[in-house]
Design a protein around this motif. Structure first.
Motif, PDB file in Angstrom:
ATOM      1  N   ASP A  14       0.846  -1.206   0.000  1.00 30.17           N
ATOM      2  CA  ASP A  14       0.000   0.000   0.000  1.00 30.17           C
ATOM      3  C   ASP A  14       0.876   1.249   0.000  1.00 30.17           C
ATOM      4  N   PHE A  15       0.271   2.351  -0.480  1.00 31.13           N
ATOM      5  CA  PHE A  15       1.004   3.592  -0.703  1.00 31.13           C
ATOM      6  C   PHE A  15       0.661   4.648   0.330  1.00 31.13           C
ATOM      7  N   GLU A  43       3.499   8.825  -2.097  1.00 31.32           N
ATOM      8  CA  GLU A  43       3.797   7.849  -3.153  1.00 31.32           C
ATOM      9  C   GLU A  43       2.697   7.868  -4.212  1.00 31.32           C
ATOM     10  N   LEU A  44       1.467   7.950  -3.762  1.00 30.25           N
ATOM     11  CA  LEU A  44       0.356   8.040  -4.714  1.00 30.25           C
ATOM     12  C   LEU A  44       0.505   9.293  -5.577  1.00 30.25           C
ATOM     13  N   ARG A  73      -3.362   5.318   3.797  1.00 30.19           N
ATOM     14  CA  ARG A  73      -2.695   4.251   3.061  1.00 30.19           C
ATOM     15  C   ARG A  73      -3.585   3.781   1.922  1.00 30.19           C
TER      16      ARG A  73
END
Ligand SMILES: [Zn+2]
Ligand SMILES: [Zn+2]
Ligand SMILES: [Zn+2]
Ligand SMILES: [Zn+2]
Lengths: 140, 140
Positions: A2-3, A7-8, A40
């Motif tokens: 998961d990000f 990061e997304l 997340r």
DNA sequence: GTAATCCCTATAGCGGCTAGAGGTTCAAGA
DNA sequence: TCTTGAACCTCTAGCCGCTATAGGGATTAC
């Protein structure tokens, strides 16, 4: 797996505050949180945000994107709304191009009417900006 | 001899609240008032507002218009700023046209990719909106 | 004199973000 | 394990160029 939101953001090119804004507006779902209250994201959030971003890059208004998302969440519904949205957007873009082309003509004329080397009192550009009667078209 | 704000509005096509907004922003001068505190405009206010309106109709940002007004109030200054503003605006308009033309191409393709008569799950439009890899250009 | 129509100020909202303040959590290195 | 510092959190305000109320006062035509 998961990000984080950062990061997304990197993966989609959508800025972090914008992602939070989309969540607040209900355009993406509120993701799960860590114990420390940080977001997340999962793969499907990435897909959704990419879709959203691409629609924005194509100039669609949020309201239209909302309808498209609704539609993709109900895959058995007919796609006539998607068709209408695409057609409307195409028409809107064409109208804007037509308008801007008129402006381009007038501005090319105005810009060429003076080299910028004399007192403002005699400037053709200032005159042209002040007097629509000198224009060739209506430009709205 | 002098106009009310409504008459000025009719004469220029600028809406009444917008005229007041321009005054607040310092783009037009605060006019004299009647004993009952209503605005009364003169011919020169009409000229100024027409200038302003025409600049807006040509797409100029307020900041540029501010500079142009300053310049026309100092008629002995050189007109190089007016020249630069016109050139910049022309360039900006051309950039916007170029961008919109890319969008037009993509949207024409997307819009034609489906007639709107099947379930959303199979809709090429929804697929195209979701996947930039299907696009022909970068469209930003 | 009265009614219709104008006008006044002030505030909030539009779209689609973006920036900042002030504080908390996470992850990598020592 | 501890420490740093980057990334995260919420909340609020600001951007542009208006536009739309709300709640009142002024003007004008009859
Ligand atoms: Zn000149
Ligand atoms: Zn014109
Ligand atoms: Zn379809
Ligand atoms: Zn694309």
């Amino acid at each position: 797996m998961d990000f984080s939101i950062g990061e997304l953001s990197k993966a989609t090119g959508v800025k972090v505050p914008t992602i939070r804004y989309y969540e607040k507006e209900g355009l993406i779902e509120a993701p799960i949180r860590t114990e420390g209250n940080q977001r997340r994201y999962q793969e499907r959030d990435l897909d959704r945000l990419r879709f959203l971003k691409h629609c924005r890059d194509l100039g669609l208004p949020m309201e239209a994107i909302r309808e498209l998302i609704d539609l993709s969440l109900h895959p058995d519904q007919p796609c006539s709304n998607a068709n209408r949205i695409a057609a409307d957007q195409l028409q809107a873009i064409r109208a804007r191009i037509a308008h801007l082309k008129k402006l381009e003509k007038e501005l090319a004329r105005i810009s060429a009417s003076c080299t910028g080397e004399h007192p403002a009192a005699d400037c053709n550009i200032l005159k042209a900006f002040g007097d629509h009667d000198l224009c060739l078209s209506d430009h709205k």
